[in-house]
Write a protein that holds these residues in place. Structure first.
Motif, PDB file in Angstrom:
ATOM      1  N   CYS A  64       0.833  -1.199   0.000  1.00  0.00           N
ATOM      2  CA  CYS A  64       0.000   0.000   0.000  1.00  0.00           C
ATOM      3  C   CYS A  64       0.871   1.253   0.000  1.00  0.00           C
ATOM      4  O   CYS A  64       2.084   1.185   0.085  1.00  0.00           O
ATOM      5  N   ARG A  65       0.185   2.382  -0.069  1.00  0.00           N
ATOM      6  CA  ARG A  65       0.846   3.678   0.067  1.00  0.00           C
ATOM      7  C   ARG A  65       0.582   4.177   1.483  1.00  0.00           C
ATOM      8  O   ARG A  65      -0.535   4.075   1.986  1.00  0.00           O
ATOM      9  N   LEU A  66       1.624   4.705   2.109  1.00  0.00           N
ATOM     10  CA  LEU A  66       1.503   5.268   3.458  1.00  0.00           C
ATOM     11  C   LEU A  66       1.539   6.788   3.378  1.00  0.00           C
ATOM     12  O   LEU A  66       2.189   7.353   2.495  1.00  0.00           O
ATOM     13  N   ILE A  67       0.855   7.421   4.317  1.00  0.00           N
ATOM     14  CA  ILE A  67       0.858   8.872   4.435  1.00  0.00           C
ATOM     15  C   ILE A  67       1.340   9.224   5.835  1.00  0.00           C
ATOM     16  O   ILE A  67       0.774   8.753   6.823  1.00  0.00           O
ATOM     17  N   GLU A  68       2.390  10.031   5.911  1.00  0.00           N
ATOM     18  CA  GLU A  68       2.894  10.487   7.209  1.00  0.00           C
ATOM     19  C   GLU A  68       2.434  11.927   7.450  1.00  0.00           C
ATOM     20  O   GLU A  68       2.697  12.815   6.638  1.00  0.00           O
ATOM     21  N   GLN A  69       1.742  12.133   8.565  1.00  0.00           N
ATOM     22  CA  GLN A  69       1.256  13.448   8.953  1.00  0.00           C
ATOM     23  C   GLN A  69       2.393  14.250   9.599  1.00  0.00           C
ATOM     24  O   GLN A  69       3.418  13.674   9.986  1.00  0.00           O
ATOM     25  N   PRO A  70       2.227  15.555   9.748  1.00  0.00           N
ATOM     26  CA  PRO A  70       3.270  16.383  10.382  1.00  0.00           C
ATOM     27  C   PRO A  70       3.653  15.916  11.780  1.00  0.00           C
ATOM     28  O   PRO A  70       4.794  16.092  12.204  1.00  0.00           O
ATOM     29  N   ASP A  71       2.718  15.289  12.515  1.00  0.00           N
ATOM     30  CA  ASP A  71       3.041  14.806  13.861  1.00  0.00           C
ATOM     31  C   ASP A  71       3.707  13.426  13.838  1.00  0.00           C
ATOM     32  O   ASP A  71       3.871  12.797  14.868  1.00  0.00           O
ATOM     33  N   THR A  72       4.098  12.951  12.671  1.00  0.00           N
ATOM     34  CA  THR A  72       4.770  11.666  12.371  1.00  0.00           C
ATOM     35  C   THR A  72       3.857  10.450  12.486  1.00  0.00           C
ATOM     36  O   THR A  72       4.318   9.319  12.363  1.00  0.00           O
ATOM     37  N   THR A  73       2.559  10.658  12.699  1.00  0.00           N
ATOM     38  CA  THR A  73       1.621   9.544  12.654  1.00  0.00           C
ATOM     39  C   THR A  73       1.508   9.082  11.213  1.00  0.00           C
ATOM     40  O   THR A  73       1.469   9.894  10.285  1.00  0.00           O
ATOM     41  N   VAL A  74       1.451   7.774  11.010  1.00  0.00           N
ATOM     42  CA  VAL A  74       1.391   7.210   9.665  1.00  0.00           C
ATOM     43  C   VAL A  74       0.058   6.491   9.477  1.00  0.00           C
ATOM     44  O   VAL A  74      -0.376   5.735  10.348  1.00  0.00           O
ATOM     45  N   TYR A  75      -0.557   6.726   8.321  1.00  0.00           N
ATOM     46  CA  TYR A  75      -1.816   6.096   7.952  1.00  0.00           C
ATOM     47  C   TYR A  75      -1.644   5.368   6.628  1.00  0.00           C
ATOM     48  O   TYR A  75      -0.795   5.749   5.819  1.00  0.00           O
ATOM     49  N   ILE A  76      -2.470   4.363   6.400  1.00  0.00           N
ATOM     50  CA  ILE A  76      -2.518   3.722   5.096  1.00  0.00           C
ATOM     51  C   ILE A  76      -3.452   4.563   4.231  1.00  0.00           C
ATOM     52  O   ILE A  76      -4.577   4.869   4.643  1.00  0.00           O
ATOM     53  N   ALA A  77      -2.985   4.956   3.049  1.00  0.00           N
ATOM     54  CA  ALA A  77      -3.797   5.779   2.154  1.00  0.00           C
ATOM     55  C   ALA A  77      -5.029   4.997   1.717  1.00  0.00           C
ATOM     56  O   ALA A  77      -4.935   3.825   1.356  1.00  0.00           O
ATOM     57  N   SER A  78      -6.171   5.651   1.761  1.00  0.00           N
ATOM     58  CA  SER A  78      -7.409   4.987   1.359  1.00  0.00           C
ATOM     59  C   SER A  78      -7.562   4.960  -0.159  1.00  0.00           C
ATOM     60  O   SER A  78      -8.324   4.167  -0.684  1.00  0.00           O
ATOM     61  N   THR A  79      -6.845   5.829  -0.836  1.00  0.00           N
ATOM     62  CA  THR A  79      -6.869   5.820  -2.294  1.00  0.00           C
ATOM     63  C   THR A  79      -5.568   5.211  -2.800  1.00  0.00           C
ATOM     64  O   THR A  79      -4.598   5.099  -2.069  1.00  0.00           O
ATOM     65  N   GLY A  80      -5.573   4.825  -4.034  1.00  0.00           N
ATOM     66  CA  GLY A  80      -4.368   4.235  -4.603  1.00  0.00           C
ATOM     67  C   GLY A  80      -4.406   2.726  -4.512  1.00  0.00           C
ATOM     68  O   GLY A  80      -5.332   2.133  -3.951  1.00  0.00           O
ATOM     69  N   PRO A  81      -3.400   2.097  -5.057  1.00  0.00           N
ATOM     70  CA  PRO A  81      -3.399   0.629  -5.117  1.00  0.00           C
ATOM     71  C   PRO A  81      -3.279  -0.015  -3.739  1.00  0.00           C
ATOM     72  O   PRO A  81      -2.563   0.469  -2.873  1.00  0.00           O
ATOM     73  N   GLN A  82      -4.022  -1.088  -3.574  1.00  0.00           N
ATOM     74  CA  GLN A  82      -3.970  -1.899  -2.354  1.00  0.00           C
ATOM     75  C   GLN A  82      -3.895  -3.357  -2.788  1.00  0.00           C
ATOM     76  O   GLN A  82      -4.677  -3.796  -3.624  1.00  0.00           O
ATOM     77  N   VAL A  83      -2.978  -4.090  -2.222  1.00  0.00           N
ATOM     78  CA  VAL A  83      -2.900  -5.526  -2.471  1.00  0.00           C
ATOM     79  C   VAL A  83      -2.723  -6.208  -1.122  1.00  0.00           C
ATOM     80  O   VAL A  83      -1.838  -5.829  -0.346  1.00  0.00           O
ATOM     81  N   VAL A  84      -3.570  -7.184  -0.848  1.00  0.00           N
ATOM     82  CA  VAL A  84      -3.485  -7.921   0.410  1.00  0.00           C
ATOM     83  C   VAL A  84      -3.415  -9.403   0.078  1.00  0.00           C
ATOM     84  O   VAL A  84      -4.228  -9.914  -0.695  1.00  0.00           O
TER      85      VAL A  84
END
Length: 167
Positions: A64-84
């Motif tokens: 997946c694609r990860l998104i890091e916020q300014p406070d360094t918290t990381v989320y999995i991007a809800s858009t973009g390719p996902q493979v599980v």
């Protein structure tokens, strides 16, 4: 005599597993490339792979694609390719073999599922990290992924099965 030999082998194998415990029931990640800051954004993004070796013997792999916020918290991007991928794993000493069985992909691919071309993965346990052919997976400490299990459950119901996974 035969029982003693079997018992001795079992004890040696158990001791070997205790020396190289697999980091179970925790997410491990491998960052694939450099973090990038999109234009006019206050975040960074990167492609990553997350693996989980569950104590039940289940294996989970998420690309997946990860998104890091300014406070360094990381989320999995809800858009973009996902493979599980979901499957099973087993350990022999410091070596862990995982087998992909089912694949869920957010966008279809033409032809056979590429991850099923290589359903068997080999990792080496090195403390609290594991290393595979594609790199080292380290513990995730700042990932917020409330939908992780919903993707895993959807992958378990996927019609895409790696037929050679039983090899």
């Amino acid at each position: 005599m035969k029982r003693l030999l079997v018992l001795s082998v079992a004890i040696v194998l158990l001791a070997a597993c205790k020396r190289n415990p697999v980091p179970t029931d925790r997410q491990l990640w491998r960052i694939e490339g450099e973090w990038v800051t999109p234009r006019d954004a206050n975040v960074r993004t990167v492609l990553a792979t997350i693996v989980v070796f569950r104590s039940s013997g289940e294996f989970v792999e998420r690309h997946c694609r990860l998104i890091e916020q300014p406070d360094t918290t990381v989320y999995i991007a809800s858009t973009g390719p996902q493979v599980v991928a979901v499957g099973v794993w087993k350990q022999s000493g410091a070596v862990v073999t995982a087998t992909r069985q089912k694949i869920l992909r957010s966008a279809r691919v033409a032809g056979p599922e590429p991850l099923c071309d290589h359903p068997h993965l080999t990792f080496r346990v090195e403390g609290n990290v594991v290393s595979g052919e594609s790199g080292t997976y380290a513990p995730v400490t700042r990932l917020v992924a409330p939908d992780f299990e919903s993707y895993v459950n959807e992958a378990k119901r996927s019609s895409v099965t790696c037929t050679s996974a039983s090899d």
